[in-house]
Design a protein around this motif. Sequence first.
Motif, PDB file in Angstrom:
ATOM      1  N   VAL A  54       7.748  13.229   5.319  1.00 23.42           N
ATOM      2  CA  VAL A  54       7.860  11.866   5.832  1.00 23.42           C
ATOM      3  C   VAL A  54       7.486  10.895   4.726  1.00 23.42           C
ATOM      4  O   VAL A  54       6.508  11.125   4.002  1.00 23.42           O
ATOM      5  CB  VAL A  54       6.928  11.644   7.044  1.00 23.42           C
ATOM      6  CG1 VAL A  54       6.994  10.192   7.524  1.00 23.42           C
ATOM      7  CG2 VAL A  54       7.269  12.598   8.179  1.00 23.42           C
ATOM      8  N   VAL A  55       8.244   9.818   4.604  1.00 23.42           N
ATOM      9  CA  VAL A  55       7.924   8.767   3.638  1.00 23.42           C
ATOM     10  C   VAL A  55       7.771   7.449   4.377  1.00 23.42           C
ATOM     11  O   VAL A  55       8.638   7.060   5.166  1.00 23.42           O
ATOM     12  CB  VAL A  55       9.010   8.626   2.552  1.00 23.42           C
ATOM     13  CG1 VAL A  55       8.680   7.462   1.610  1.00 23.42           C
ATOM     14  CG2 VAL A  55       9.137   9.921   1.747  1.00 23.42           C
ATOM     15  N   GLY A  56       6.643   6.771   4.138  1.00 26.17           N
ATOM     16  CA  GLY A  56       6.420   5.442   4.676  1.00 26.17           C
ATOM     17  C   GLY A  56       6.512   4.415   3.561  1.00 26.17           C
ATOM     18  O   GLY A  56       5.992   4.646   2.467  1.00 26.17           O
ATOM     19  N   THR A  57       7.176   3.306   3.814  1.00 22.54           N
ATOM     20  CA  THR A  57       7.380   2.265   2.807  1.00 22.54           C
ATOM     21  C   THR A  57       6.928   0.918   3.354  1.00 22.54           C
ATOM     22  O   THR A  57       7.268   0.554   4.484  1.00 22.54           O
ATOM     23  CB  THR A  57       8.862   2.183   2.397  1.00 22.54           C
ATOM     24  OG1 THR A  57       9.275   3.450   1.869  1.00 22.54           O
ATOM     25  CG2 THR A  57       9.080   1.100   1.338  1.00 22.54           C
ATOM     26  N   SER A  69       5.754  -0.810  -8.076  1.00 24.38           N
ATOM     27  CA  SER A  69       5.669   0.083  -6.919  1.00 24.38           C
ATOM     28  C   SER A  69       4.732   1.244  -7.241  1.00 24.38           C
ATOM     29  O   SER A  69       4.577   1.648  -8.396  1.00 24.38           O
ATOM     30  CB  SER A  69       7.054   0.615  -6.542  1.00 24.38           C
ATOM     31  OG  SER A  69       7.634   1.311  -7.635  1.00 24.38           O
ATOM     32  N   ILE A  70       4.130   1.788  -6.186  1.00 19.98           N
ATOM     33  CA  ILE A  70       3.174   2.885  -6.338  1.00 19.98           C
ATOM     34  C   ILE A  70       3.457   3.932  -5.272  1.00 19.98           C
ATOM     35  O   ILE A  70       3.882   3.609  -4.156  1.00 19.98           O
ATOM     36  CB  ILE A  70       1.720   2.366  -6.224  1.00 19.98           C
ATOM     37  CG1 ILE A  70       0.703   3.480  -6.500  1.00 19.98           C
ATOM     38  CG2 ILE A  70       1.461   1.732  -4.858  1.00 19.98           C
ATOM     39  CD1 ILE A  70      -0.740   2.985  -6.576  1.00 19.98           C
ATOM     40  N   VAL A 116       4.717  -0.119  -1.674  1.00 20.44           N
ATOM     41  CA  VAL A 116       3.929   1.112  -1.549  1.00 20.44           C
ATOM     42  C   VAL A 116       4.783   2.163  -0.842  1.00 20.44           C
ATOM     43  O   VAL A 116       5.375   1.889   0.206  1.00 20.44           O
ATOM     44  CB  VAL A 116       2.646   0.888  -0.738  1.00 20.44           C
ATOM     45  CG1 VAL A 116       1.803   2.167  -0.728  1.00 20.44           C
ATOM     46  CG2 VAL A 116       1.855  -0.277  -1.272  1.00 20.44           C
ATOM     47  N   HIS A 117       4.858   3.356  -1.432  1.00 17.85           N
ATOM     48  CA  HIS A 117       5.496   4.495  -0.783  1.00 17.85           C
ATOM     49  C   HIS A 117       4.428   5.556  -0.517  1.00 17.85           C
ATOM     50  O   HIS A 117       3.706   5.959  -1.443  1.00 17.85           O
ATOM     51  CB  HIS A 117       6.592   5.105  -1.661  1.00 17.85           C
ATOM     52  CG  HIS A 117       7.743   4.192  -1.931  1.00 17.85           C
ATOM     53  ND1 HIS A 117       8.567   3.697  -0.939  1.00 17.85           N
ATOM     54  CD2 HIS A 117       8.219   3.683  -3.097  1.00 17.85           C
ATOM     55  CE1 HIS A 117       9.486   2.933  -1.473  1.00 17.85           C
ATOM     56  NE2 HIS A 117       9.305   2.905  -2.776  1.00 17.85           N
ATOM     57  N   PRO A 130      11.366   4.987  -5.253  1.00 15.33           N
ATOM     58  CA  PRO A 130      10.845   5.012  -6.623  1.00 15.33           C
ATOM     59  C   PRO A 130       9.456   4.406  -6.734  1.00 15.33           C
ATOM     60  O   PRO A 130       9.071   3.518  -5.959  1.00 15.33           O
ATOM     61  CB  PRO A 130      11.869   4.177  -7.395  1.00 15.33           C
ATOM     62  CG  PRO A 130      12.448   3.252  -6.374  1.00 15.33           C
ATOM     63  CD  PRO A 130      12.480   4.032  -5.089  1.00 15.33           C
ATOM     64  N   CYS A 131       8.711   4.892  -7.692  1.00 14.04           N
ATOM     65  CA  CYS A 131       7.385   4.339  -7.965  1.00 14.04           C
ATOM     66  C   CYS A 131       7.151   4.329  -9.474  1.00 14.04           C
ATOM     67  O   CYS A 131       7.703   5.144 -10.210  1.00 14.04           O
ATOM     68  CB  CYS A 131       6.297   5.138  -7.262  1.00 14.04           C
ATOM     69  SG  CYS A 131       6.151   6.856  -7.820  1.00 14.04           S
TER      70      CYS A 131
END
Length: 396
Positions: A64-67, A76-77, A133-134, A162-163
């Motif tokens: 799971v990815v939260g953005t 971005s981090i 933020v990811h 991307p980060c």
Amino acid sequence: MTLASRFTEIADLADDVPALRDIRHHIHQHPELAYEELQTAALVAEKLEQWGWQVTRGVGETGVVGTLKVGEGTRSIGLRADMDALPIVEQTGKPYASATHGKMHACGHDGHTTMLLGAARHLARTRRFSGTVHLYFQPAEEYGVPSGAQKMIADGLFDRFPCDSVFGVHNHPGMPPGTFLFRKGAFMAAGDKVTITIEGVGGHAARPHLTVDPVVVASSVVMALQTIVARNVDPSQPAVVTVGSMHAGTANNVISNSAKLELSVRSFSEDVRALLKRRIAELVQAQVASYGATAVVAYEEGYPVVVNTDAETEFATQVARELVGEENVLANADILMGSEDFAFMLHERPGSFLRIGNGAGEDGCMVHNPHYDFNDANLPIGAAYWTRLVEKFLAQ
């Protein structure tokens, strides 16, 4: 109050502790093995959506990815937590112990996931940053190759989300809660798996002269393997060759046809890794040939060395100093012979993998142990740390 005038402190998470504890205990009670983290992933996604994050499910199968994007910042981090459990029968006796026999969170991934969820909630509530933020909630860290990190990367993790830098954490039994450990450069070892299948000639235990006993051959191989690190590897280079499994035969009066050994091999440099691979194969073939047996050596390269980049590690260390004080930060911790698939993420992006103490003395039970439990004292500390790291990384 300007964006950069105040950064998160541990006390800011005090009111969240009961909810975080409940989340952690729920995950602990419902452990799921690699690529089976359906309930855990659903809980993570539900919480993130509830708090206003954009959620993408099914990244690398069950990841799971939260953005969350705030302001006009272009940086971005990425922050990563692992979600999978282990095939171990829990013996903690806790009221929230595993409800699934033979599966338990014996490595603290329930705590890693909850700390990152705590940060997600606080970041969404305060929004004291400018940028993106990811949060990478990863499956299958314990699986081996192909691991959850590999599958998420293959699924376009760093192209889709991307980060500029990526960070991860693991708890560290043997140090008090709230103690942070860092190390620039190589921090954790490469981990490889070797399976050696020895074929002899079976027969009656009373007539061993008519057999080629694979148990005797395997025993000789085990002893000979001990010389590789002792006599082939430069003493200044860390390396481990461990025979973790040895199986042969089913009855005391039968000499079996075959024996099987499984090895764990650890190293910190590609040269030593190549040396170990070559010498294990050479030594095994020489030993078994001397007994008239044969062997097949299957060498599986696993997780690479965890190599932290200097700038990101220095930054992460400074954030910890500000949060918990210099006395609770080890900026140059000892290298660790354990392995971690976060190494694959560090091959793709600059970043740092850090450790947080999980308890010392009687409270410092080693991971992968049926009596292990993540220390809930770390929940607000870890959540505050991730929040502050984001705030400082994405400060205007």
